[in-house]
Design an enzyme around this catalytic site. Sequence first.
Site, PDB file in Angstrom:
ATOM      1  N   LYS A   1       1.052  -1.460   0.005  1.00 39.24           N
ATOM      2  CA  LYS A   1       0.090  -0.054   0.027  1.00 39.24           C
ATOM      3  C   LYS A   1       0.913   1.065  -0.042  1.00 39.24           C
ATOM      4  O   LYS A   1       2.058   1.083   0.095  1.00 39.24           O
ATOM      5  CB  LYS A   1      -0.903   0.041   1.383  1.00 39.24           C
ATOM      6  CG  LYS A   1      -1.949  -1.144   1.037  1.00 39.24           C
ATOM      7  CD  LYS A   1      -2.790  -1.240   2.487  1.00 39.24           C
ATOM      8  CE  LYS A   1      -3.848  -2.196   2.505  1.00 39.24           C
ATOM      9  NZ  LYS A   1      -4.426  -2.450   3.783  1.00 39.24           N
TER      10      LYS A   1
ATOM     11  N   TYR B   1     -12.467  -2.578  -2.878  1.00 41.28           N
ATOM     12  CA  TYR B   1     -12.769  -2.608  -1.555  1.00 41.28           C
ATOM     13  C   TYR B   1     -14.391  -2.451  -1.327  1.00 41.28           C
ATOM     14  O   TYR B   1     -14.845  -2.132  -0.269  1.00 41.28           O
ATOM     15  CB  TYR B   1     -12.111  -1.619  -0.796  1.00 41.28           C
ATOM     16  CG  TYR B   1     -10.766  -1.694  -0.253  1.00 41.28           C
ATOM     17  CD1 TYR B   1     -10.627  -2.871   0.210  1.00 41.28           C
ATOM     18  CD2 TYR B   1      -9.678  -0.998  -0.741  1.00 41.28           C
ATOM     19  CE1 TYR B   1      -9.420  -3.175   0.673  1.00 41.28           C
ATOM     20  CE2 TYR B   1      -8.530  -1.201  -0.170  1.00 41.28           C
ATOM     21  CZ  TYR B   1      -8.076  -2.494   0.550  1.00 41.28           C
ATOM     22  OH  TYR B   1      -7.150  -2.686   1.016  1.00 41.28           O
TER      23      TYR B   1
ATOM     24  N   PHE C   1     -14.748   3.146   8.175  1.00 35.16           N
ATOM     25  CA  PHE C   1     -13.439   3.523   7.496  1.00 35.16           C
ATOM     26  C   PHE C   1     -13.232   3.612   6.021  1.00 35.16           C
ATOM     27  O   PHE C   1     -12.141   3.757   5.660  1.00 35.16           O
ATOM     28  CB  PHE C   1     -12.425   2.452   8.114  1.00 35.16           C
ATOM     29  CG  PHE C   1     -12.875   1.051   7.787  1.00 35.16           C
ATOM     30  CD1 PHE C   1     -12.436   0.417   6.512  1.00 35.16           C
ATOM     31  CD2 PHE C   1     -13.578   0.243   8.813  1.00 35.16           C
ATOM     32  CE1 PHE C   1     -12.488  -0.708   6.104  1.00 35.16           C
ATOM     33  CE2 PHE C   1     -13.682  -1.026   8.550  1.00 35.16           C
ATOM     34  CZ  PHE C   1     -13.191  -1.551   7.086  1.00 35.16           C
TER      35      PHE C   1
ATOM     36  N   ARG D   1      -1.370 -14.322   4.053  1.00 31.66           N
ATOM     37  CA  ARG D   1      -2.119 -13.690   5.397  1.00 31.66           C
ATOM     38  C   ARG D   1      -0.981 -13.751   6.419  1.00 31.66           C
ATOM     39  O   ARG D   1      -1.132 -13.008   7.173  1.00 31.66           O
ATOM     40  CB  ARG D   1      -3.410 -14.203   5.372  1.00 31.66           C
ATOM     41  CG  ARG D   1      -4.630 -14.233   4.121  1.00 31.66           C
ATOM     42  CD  ARG D   1      -5.108 -12.835   4.369  1.00 31.66           C
ATOM     43  NE  ARG D   1      -5.855 -12.438   5.212  1.00 31.66           N
ATOM     44  CZ  ARG D   1      -6.663 -11.436   5.443  1.00 31.66           C
ATOM     45  NH1 ARG D   1      -6.607 -10.368   4.462  1.00 31.66           N
ATOM     46  NH2 ARG D   1      -7.380 -11.236   6.334  1.00 31.66           N
TER      47      ARG D   1
ATOM     48  N   THR E   1      -4.806  -7.806  10.790  1.00 26.11           N
ATOM     49  CA  THR E   1      -5.181  -6.354  10.259  1.00 26.11           C
ATOM     50  C   THR E   1      -4.847  -5.384  11.093  1.00 26.11           C
ATOM     51  O   THR E   1      -4.252  -4.517  10.290  1.00 26.11           O
ATOM     52  CB  THR E   1      -6.713  -6.499   9.897  1.00 26.11           C
ATOM     53  OG1 THR E   1      -7.413  -7.533   9.200  1.00 26.11           O
ATOM     54  CG2 THR E   1      -7.156  -5.145   9.429  1.00 26.11           C
TER      55      THR E   1
ATOM     56  N   ARG F   1       3.254  -6.630   9.672  1.00 26.07           N
ATOM     57  CA  ARG F   1       2.320  -5.566  10.149  1.00 26.07           C
ATOM     58  C   ARG F   1       2.798  -5.350  11.600  1.00 26.07           C
ATOM     59  O   ARG F   1       2.692  -4.322  11.911  1.00 26.07           O
ATOM     60  CB  ARG F   1       0.813  -6.049   9.949  1.00 26.07           C
ATOM     61  CG  ARG F   1       0.257  -5.628   8.587  1.00 26.07           C
ATOM     62  CD  ARG F   1      -1.235  -6.189   8.486  1.00 26.07           C
ATOM     63  NE  ARG F   1      -1.888  -5.988   7.531  1.00 26.07           N
ATOM     64  CZ  ARG F   1      -2.916  -6.377   6.766  1.00 26.07           C
ATOM     65  NH1 ARG F   1      -3.542  -7.315   7.437  1.00 26.07           N
ATOM     66  NH2 ARG F   1      -3.550  -6.048   5.551  1.00 26.07           N
TER      67      ARG F   1
ATOM     68  N   ASN G   1      -1.441  -0.059   7.433  1.00 26.26           N
ATOM     69  CA  ASN G   1      -1.031  -1.541   7.805  1.00 26.26           C
ATOM     70  C   ASN G   1      -0.417  -2.063   6.576  1.00 26.26           C
ATOM     71  O   ASN G   1      -0.182  -3.226   6.652  1.00 26.26           O
ATOM     72  CB  ASN G   1      -2.124  -2.309   8.241  1.00 26.26           C
ATOM     73  CG  ASN G   1      -3.084  -2.554   7.203  1.00 26.26           C
ATOM     74  OD1 ASN G   1      -3.190  -1.879   6.252  1.00 26.26           O
ATOM     75  ND2 ASN G   1      -4.283  -3.135   7.472  1.00 26.26           N
TER      76      ASN G   1
ATOM     77  N   HIS H   1      -1.858  -5.352   1.526  1.00 29.66           N
ATOM     78  CA  HIS H   1      -3.105  -6.081   1.243  1.00 29.66           C
ATOM     79  C   HIS H   1      -2.799  -7.674   0.882  1.00 29.66           C
ATOM     80  O   HIS H   1      -2.089  -7.592   0.095  1.00 29.66           O
ATOM     81  CB  HIS H   1      -4.001  -5.483   0.423  1.00 29.66           C
ATOM     82  CG  HIS H   1      -5.191  -6.513  -0.036  1.00 29.66           C
ATOM     83  ND1 HIS H   1      -6.418  -6.523   0.618  1.00 29.66           N
ATOM     84  CD2 HIS H   1      -5.180  -7.339  -1.036  1.00 29.66           C
ATOM     85  CE1 HIS H   1      -7.245  -7.182  -0.032  1.00 29.66           C
ATOM     86  NE2 HIS H   1      -6.543  -7.823  -1.234  1.00 29.66           N
TER      87      HIS H   1
ATOM     88  N   GLU I   1      -9.216 -11.518  -7.277  1.00 29.34           N
ATOM     89  CA  GLU I   1      -8.492 -10.070  -7.227  1.00 29.34           C
ATOM     90  C   GLU I   1      -7.355  -9.977  -8.305  1.00 29.34           C
ATOM     91  O   GLU I   1      -7.086  -8.822  -8.919  1.00 29.34           O
ATOM     92  CB  GLU I   1      -7.968  -9.865  -5.692  1.00 29.34           C
ATOM     93  CG  GLU I   1      -8.972  -9.460  -4.873  1.00 29.34           C
ATOM     94  CD  GLU I   1      -8.636  -9.450  -3.516  1.00 29.34           C
ATOM     95  OE1 GLU I   1      -9.683  -9.243  -2.719  1.00 29.34           O
ATOM     96  OE2 GLU I   1      -7.688 -10.047  -3.111  1.00 29.34           O
TER      97      GLU I   1
END
Length: 149
Positions: A9, A49, A57, A85, A91, A102, A112, A115, A126
């Site tokens: 990100k 998203y 948020f 993950r 998260t 993270r 964070n 993704h 995705e």
Amino acid sequence: MEKTFVLVKPDGVQRGLIGEVIRRLEQRGLRLVAAKFMQVSKELAETHYAIHKGKPFYDGLIAYIISTPVMAMAWEGPNAVAAVRQTMGATRPTEAAPGTIRHDFGLEVGRNLTHASDSPENGEKEVALWFREDELVSWERALDPWYFE
Ligand code: IDP
Ligand code: MG
């Protein structure tokens, strides 16, 4: 082979962590399938998203993702979704296990860093949303048999 979609990100890019994220995924044994350094359009961010639309948020999340460039990637491997993950961590960085990206680099849920797809189905979806078919590279590594049983 299971595929998963990964984003570094804008905070990860700004902080010079593209290489760190790639290093960890390569070290894990995952195989890179596609990568694209890009500025995300509002339309793409909203599609990606869509599941979070209406949450408190959401507006901040869209503004964050389109603020400055991201590194979009597809990775593959056995259990690629769960493995990535796990490498990213929970998260909320303060709930992420030590040793995860993270945890090791983050403090706030809204910053964070990465993704990663949350299921094999969403991995497929995705990857298809962010990459054209001809951007996905199908290849074999000489060391694949030493990573993949
Ligand atoms: P994930 O990225 O671990 O799958 P999701 O629950 O799908 O987490 O949320 C998507 C993204 O939305 C998070 O990675 C984070 O950037 C942002 N986000 C989620 N919850 C909050 C929040 O409470 N405040 C600010 N941002 C949030
Ligand atoms: Mg998610």
